[in-house]
Design an enzyme around this catalytic site. Structure first.
Site, PDB file in Angstrom:
ATOM      1  N   ASP A  71      50.023 -27.510-100.120  1.00  0.00           N
ATOM      2  CA  ASP A  71      50.249 -26.272 -99.377  1.00  0.00           C
ATOM      3  C   ASP A  71      51.645 -26.298 -98.737  1.00  0.00           C
ATOM      4  O   ASP A  71      51.800 -26.047 -97.548  1.00  0.00           O
ATOM      5  CB  ASP A  71      49.152 -26.079 -98.321  1.00  0.00           C
ATOM      6  CG  ASP A  71      49.069 -24.631 -97.835  1.00  0.00           C
ATOM      7  OD1 ASP A  71      49.715 -23.758 -98.455  1.00  0.00           O
ATOM      8  OD2 ASP A  71      48.375 -24.379 -96.833  1.00  0.00           O
TER       9      ASP A  71
ATOM     10  N   GLY B 261      42.310 -24.398 -89.397  1.00  0.00           N
ATOM     11  CA  GLY B 261      41.802 -24.538 -88.039  1.00  0.00           C
ATOM     12  C   GLY B 261      42.818 -24.121 -87.004  1.00  0.00           C
ATOM     13  O   GLY B 261      43.961 -23.801 -87.324  1.00  0.00           O
TER      14      GLY B 261
ATOM     15  N   LYS C 264      45.010 -30.284 -83.895  1.00  0.00           N
ATOM     16  CA  LYS C 264      44.409 -29.339 -84.834  1.00  0.00           C
ATOM     17  C   LYS C 264      42.904 -29.496 -84.772  1.00  0.00           C
ATOM     18  O   LYS C 264      42.385 -30.601 -84.912  1.00  0.00           O
ATOM     19  CB  LYS C 264      44.930 -29.622 -86.241  1.00  0.00           C
ATOM     20  CG  LYS C 264      44.466 -28.615 -87.253  1.00  0.00           C
ATOM     21  CD  LYS C 264      45.426 -28.560 -88.408  1.00  0.00           C
ATOM     22  CE  LYS C 264      45.413 -27.194 -89.050  1.00  0.00           C
ATOM     23  NZ  LYS C 264      46.636 -26.890 -89.745  1.00  0.00           N
TER      24      LYS C 264
ATOM     25  N   ILE D  99      48.171 -22.500 -79.740  1.00  0.00           N
ATOM     26  CA  ILE D  99      49.532 -22.126 -80.171  1.00  0.00           C
ATOM     27  C   ILE D  99      49.580 -21.664 -81.617  1.00  0.00           C
ATOM     28  O   ILE D  99      50.600 -21.196 -82.096  1.00  0.00           O
ATOM     29  CB  ILE D  99      50.552 -23.280 -79.980  1.00  0.00           C
ATOM     30  CG1 ILE D  99      50.054 -24.558 -80.650  1.00  0.00           C
ATOM     31  CG2 ILE D  99      50.857 -23.498 -78.517  1.00  0.00           C
ATOM     32  CD1 ILE D  99      51.095 -25.664 -80.695  1.00  0.00           C
ATOM     33  N   GLY D 100      48.479 -21.807 -82.336  1.00  0.00           N
ATOM     34  CA  GLY D 100      48.549 -21.369 -83.726  1.00  0.00           C
ATOM     35  C   GLY D 100      47.186 -21.344 -84.378  1.00  0.00           C
ATOM     36  O   GLY D 100      46.272 -22.073 -83.971  1.00  0.00           O
TER      37      GLY D 100
ATOM     38  N   GLY E  90      45.577 -21.550 -88.213  1.00  0.00           N
ATOM     39  CA  GLY E  90      45.914 -21.760 -89.622  1.00  0.00           C
ATOM     40  C   GLY E  90      44.681 -21.622 -90.467  1.00  0.00           C
ATOM     41  O   GLY E  90      43.583 -21.408 -89.938  1.00  0.00           O
ATOM     42  N   GLY E  91      44.879 -21.712 -91.768  1.00  0.00           N
ATOM     43  CA  GLY E  91      43.754 -21.618 -92.681  1.00  0.00           C
ATOM     44  C   GLY E  91      42.700 -22.648 -92.349  1.00  0.00           C
ATOM     45  O   GLY E  91      41.503 -22.392 -92.404  1.00  0.00           O
TER      46      GLY E  91
END
Ligand code: NAG
Ligand code: NAG
Length: 986
Positions: A808, A679, A695, A673-674, A676-677
């Site tokens: 972040d 993982g 994640k 579903i995504g 990111g930086g």
């Protein structure tokens, strides 16, 4: 003679006298009744003015009452009497002779009744500075009025400007500081030709100044500041030749000063600051009687007229934030008892006028950020009244006059970013009120005087990037309020005084890049609020004090010194990786990367050591071969092999209702579903229907190369890392807060780690604001998201056992649950993942373009204030609906620059607010925007803590502001439920 009078005549004369006194007594008793009813209405007031208002005392002797020659009440003067209560105008206006009613500066409340219009004999009415409510009634019948004061009295709604039409005799009119409905400048006012005082500031006026203003030639005082007016200043204003005070700051007036403005030669005080005025100041040359001239924050250009130097009355001059060029007239401020100059942030050149303190009254000399050259005039060393001396960011040279350091009233001395020479002199012992010294980036030399210890109010000392030599004075330990000590990049030698450990307020020490030697005093480890310590690039020797294990620093750098001995266990954490590099004598108690092990030194025989080394090499070779073999074998397989084949180590920190297998089975492409930086993120639906987000972090970089550069103690190192990883995850998973995403557990294998989080069905704030999953977020929802996210972050900063810096913060890391309530995600991850990269950088750099605080650029002082900056960016996204970086902002500009460039005026403020936010919420949105601007201050120290951000946001509560009480069950309980806030649209 009386005896000679006929008795009949005598008796009728007596009768007449009796009758007259009866009439008088009747009037008297009526008026007494009226006054006693006034007293009764104000009974609750905390005052004793009414002590004399009793049944026996004569009416005209009541405190505050005056009578005319006939004995009727003609004046009530009860201002400043702490009166509270509602005025009974129905009775007051029955006082047939009442001419003056003066009730200003009290706490009178409630509505002013319509009956006020019956007080037709009044010529003086002062109800100003009270706390009335509701609109002010029509008072057209009060045609005798000459003085009307209603300023700051709480009146709302539309003001009855039409009433003024009948009041040709009005001399003074003051209705400012009331939240009236927005209205253009009232034209009724410009027909009041006798006005000498007009106060219309801060009462929601819009539109232009009518040309008819020129009719008001009797005006001495004209004020309409703090409104929403715009347009140019009409030339007719020049007709007001008796005007002594003109104030129209904080509007949006534009254009140049009209020709003829200089006719205002009686003007003493002029304040036109915070507008959009342009052109030069030449029209102001004839205003030789000016005492105070304030035109800061406009777009003025050109030179400061030489004539200003001859203004004999001038004591205040404030021209900062314009585009003024050329020199400052050298005789400025030399005539009268000059008080302050602020001409900062212009392009002024030439030298500092020398005589502004010649009358010994000057308080502030503020000329920062110009192009001034020459020396600091020696005269200011004798300016004993000076509190603020700020000339930073110019091109000043020469020696700083000694006495400057010892100015007895000085609170701030800011000379940074010049080419100044000389040294901090022993005069500083006289600086008993000095809190801040900013002298960075000059050519100061010499030693820091021991007498600095007597400047006991010092909070900040920044002498960095100079050529200061000698030792750091021992007496510095006496500065109990010292918080920031920046001495980096100088030529200091000797050892760090151990007395520094008694500066109990110290939070930031930077002494990098000097020639300091000796040992680190262990006392530094006991500083209770130390947050940042940089001693890198010196010749410091000895061991790292054990006391350092208790420090919790966001910046820690002892690199490039001569330290030796064991590294305390608590400091061998990845966050401080690199902080100790360049100290060949250091050794590690446990196995961490680049340091030799301490145990190798512990007296083993050489043979044994050789043997161990041989074995170790053999073992490592074996491992390398094994590793290569495994890697080859692995490459044959699909990268998306079943994760189940690995051996997984589950660290669970919450009560789990799922098995490891369930999770592992779901880590596959279709559940992605995504990305990111750090993982990929997968959605996992458990057999019991519960949803989770997982994640997946690879412990190898994208090319598949192992990140550990030396493969030698690989396994041990790996084990060390995983231990640390586990510890970090353990900490993070112990965090429980409604606005922080729950981390359930981690599952680690040799190559990767899975972090199991609760699933957030509504994705991230970024998605909702900026992507195809965009929904209309109404203002209430946006506001709730702002408050919730702020609380989550506040918890990370202040609520946990130790400070968790997110590193972040961004809208894509603010997830939304089913009710669109926000939760902070990915906290602390930056640290885990980044630490693994193991660059030589001392400092963990994380963050996302557009959200990164400016201090990342020039220092590496990452602390919680960097999170506050990023959060400010998120608030700006919420209010403007824009992304942090948009093409429309222009080259190299981000949302912060963009917002700051727009918000100089109220119109600009309004223009950045998302057009989808309805007009009635604009004020609240602007409040939130203002908080965002605070959060994104360039200097971290100026940003609020998350704790105060939460407070400020809650103070901007739209429900509070518009007085909506949302009662769900009719019980009157104030409750806002999730459902009510969740108003889906598209
Ligand atoms: C009424 O007020 C006057 C003036 O303060 C005072 O002298 C007098 O004693 C008061 N009378 C009563 C009955 O309180
Ligand atoms: C402006 O007016 C409001 C009331 O409308 C008042 O509370 C506020 O103090 C005023 N501002 C100034 C600067 O006087």
């Amino acid at each position: 003679m009386l005896a000679a009078m006929p008795s009949r005549l005598l008796s009728s004369f007596c009768y007449l006298l009796f009758f007259l006194s009866l009439v008088a007594a009747g009037v008297e008793s009526d008026e007494r009744q009226i006054l006693l009813s006034l007293k009764a209405a104000l009974e609750k007031s905390n005052t004793n003015v009414f002590d004399s208002w009793n049944d026996t005392n004569s009416l005209c002797k009541f405190h505050g009452i005056t009578c005319n020659s006939e004995g009727s009440v003609n004046g009530i003067e009860l201002s400043y009497q702490k009166l509270s209560g509602v005025l009974p105008f129905d009775s007051i206006c029955q006082l047939q002779s009442l001419e003056k009613l003066s009730l200003g500066f009290n706490f009178l409340n409630g509505k002013v009744e319509e009956d006020l219009k019956n007080c037709v004999t009044l010529w003086y009415l002062d109800l100003g500075n009270n706390i009335f409510s509701g609109p002010f009634p029509d008072i057209s019948p009060l045609s005798q009025l000459q003085y009307l004061y209603l300023n700051q009295s709480g009146f709302t709604g539309a003001f009855p400007w039409k009433s003024l039409v009948n009041m040709a005799g009005l001399v003074q009119l003051s209705v400012g500081d009331n939240p009236f409905d927005i209205t253009p400048f009232p034209t009724e006012v410009v027909n009041l030709k006798n006005l000498n005082w007009l106060y219309l500031s801060n009462c929601t006026l819009t539109g232009k100044i009518p040309a008819g203003i020129g009719n008001l030639t009797e005006l001495r005082n004209l004020e309409f500041s703090d409104n929403f007016m715009s347009g140019e200043i009409p030339a007719e204003i020049g007709k007001l030749q008796k005007l002594q005070q003109l104030e129209f700051y904080n509007n949006s007036f534009s254009g140049k000063f009209p020709v003829g403005f200089g006719n205002l030669t009686s003007l003493k005080n002029f304040d036109g600051s915070m507008n959009l005025l342009e052109g030069d100041l030449s029209e102001l040359r004839p205003l030789t009687n000016l005492v105070s001239l304030q035109l800061f924050e406009n777009n003025l250009s050109g030179q400061i007229p030489e004539e200003f130097g001859e203004f004999k009355q001038l004591v205040n001059l404030s021209l900062y934030r314009n585009g003024l060029t050329g020199p400052i007239p050298q005789k400025i401020g030399s005539w009268a008892e000059f008080n302050f100059i602020d001409a900062s942030e212009n392009f002024l050149n030439g030298s500092i006028p020398p005589d502004m303190c010649s009358k010994g009254k000057m308080v502030a000399l503020l000329l920062l950020q110009n192009k001034l050259t020459g020396e600091i005039p020696a005269s200011y060393a004798n300016c004993l009244t000076l509190k603020r001396f700020r000339v930073s960011n110019n091109s000043l040279s020469g020696t700083v006059p000694a006495g400057i350091w010892g100015l007895p009233k000085a609170e701030i001395i800011d000379i940074e970013l010049n080419q100044l020479e000389g040294s901090v002199t022993s005069d500083i012992k006289n600086a008993k009120t000095l809190a801040q010294i900013y002298a960075r980036m000059n050519r100061l030399a010499g030693e820091i005087p021991e007498e600095i210890s007597e400047a006991s109010k010092l909070v900040t000392i920044d002498l960095s990037e100079n050529q200061i030599s000698g030792k750091i004075p021992v007496g510095i330990g006496e500065l109990k309020q010292l918080s920031t000590l920046h001495l980096q990049s100088n030529k200091l030698a000797g050892s760090i005084p151990s007395s520094l450990g008694s500066c109990n307020s110290l939070s930031d020490i930077d002494m990098a890049k000097n020639s300091l030697s000796g040992e680190i005093p262990s006392s530094l480890g006991y500083l209770p609020t130390l947050n940042s310590l940089n001693l890198s690039y010196n010749d410091i020797s000895g061991e790292i004090p054990m006391s350092f294990t208790s420090l919790r620093l966001s910046l820690f750098d002892l690199s490039n010194n001569q330290l030796r001995g064991p590294i305390p266990q608590a400091l061998s954490i990845q966050a401080y990786n690199g902080s100790l590099n360049g100290n060949p004598g250091l050794c590690s108690l446990d196995v961490i990367s680049s340091f030799r092990s301490c145990s190798a030194n512990s007296g083993m025989s050489k043979d044994v050591r050789t043997l161990i080394i041989c074995f170790a090499i053999a073992f490592i070779l074996l491992l390398v071969c094994l590793g290569l073999y495994l890697q080859l074998k692995q490459k044959e397989k699909d990268r998306e092999r079943s994760l189940k084949e690995e051996s997984w180590d589950v660290k669970s920190f919450h009560v789990l209702s799922f098995t490891e297998d369930e999770i592992l089975d779901s880590i596959k492409q279709e559940n992605l579903i995504g990305k990111g930086g750090s993982g990929n993120v997968y959605k996992v639906i458990l057999s019991n229907g519960k949803e989770l987000a997982v994640k997946h972090i690879w412990n190898t970089d994208s090319t598949g190369r192992k990140k550990s550069r030396s493969s030698s103690p690989m396994l041990a190192k790996r084990r060390e890392k995983s231990k640390e990883f586990d510890a970090e995850v353990q900490t993070l998973s112990s965090i429980r807060h409604v606005n922080v995403v729950k981390l359930y557990c981690s599952i680690t294998s040799e190559d990767s780690s899975l972090l199991v989080y609760e699933y957030m069905p509504n994705g991230s704030l970024w998605d909702r604001l900026h992507t195809s999953r965009k929904v209309e977020l109404d203002w209430d929802t946006r506001y709730e998201i702002a408050v919730g996210a702020a609380k989550g972050l506040e918890y990370l900063h202040h609520g946990c056992e130790r400070l968790v810096i997110h590193r972040d913060v961004k809208s894509s890391n603010i997830l939304l649950d089913e009710f669109l309530k926000p939760r902070i995600a990915d906290f602390g991850l930056a640290k885990i993942v980044q630490a693994d990269i193991g660059k030589d950088s001392t400092h963990v750099i994380a963050g996302t373009h557009g959200y990164i605080a400016p201090e990342y650029g020039y220092t590496y002082k990452v602390n919680e204030k960097s999170d506050v900056y990023s959060f400010g960016v998120v608030l700006m996204e919420l209010v403007t609906g824009k992304r942090p970086i948009e093409p429309e902002f222009g080259d190299n500009k981000d949302i912060v620059n963009w917002v700051c460039s727009k918000v100089q005026s109220k119109d600009g403020m309004n223009s950045v607010v998302d057009s989808r936010i309805p007009e009635r919420y604009k004020d609240e949105a602007i409040k939130v925007l203002k908080i965002a601007i605070l959060c994104t201050a360039t200097l971290p120290a100026l940003r609020p803590t998350m704790r105060s951000v939460v407070q400020m946001l809650e103070d901007a509560d739209p429900c509070k502001l518009v007085g909506i009480v949302i009662s769900k069950d009719g019980s009157g309980k104030v409750e806002v439920t999730d459902k009510e806030l969740f108003k889906p649209s598209s």
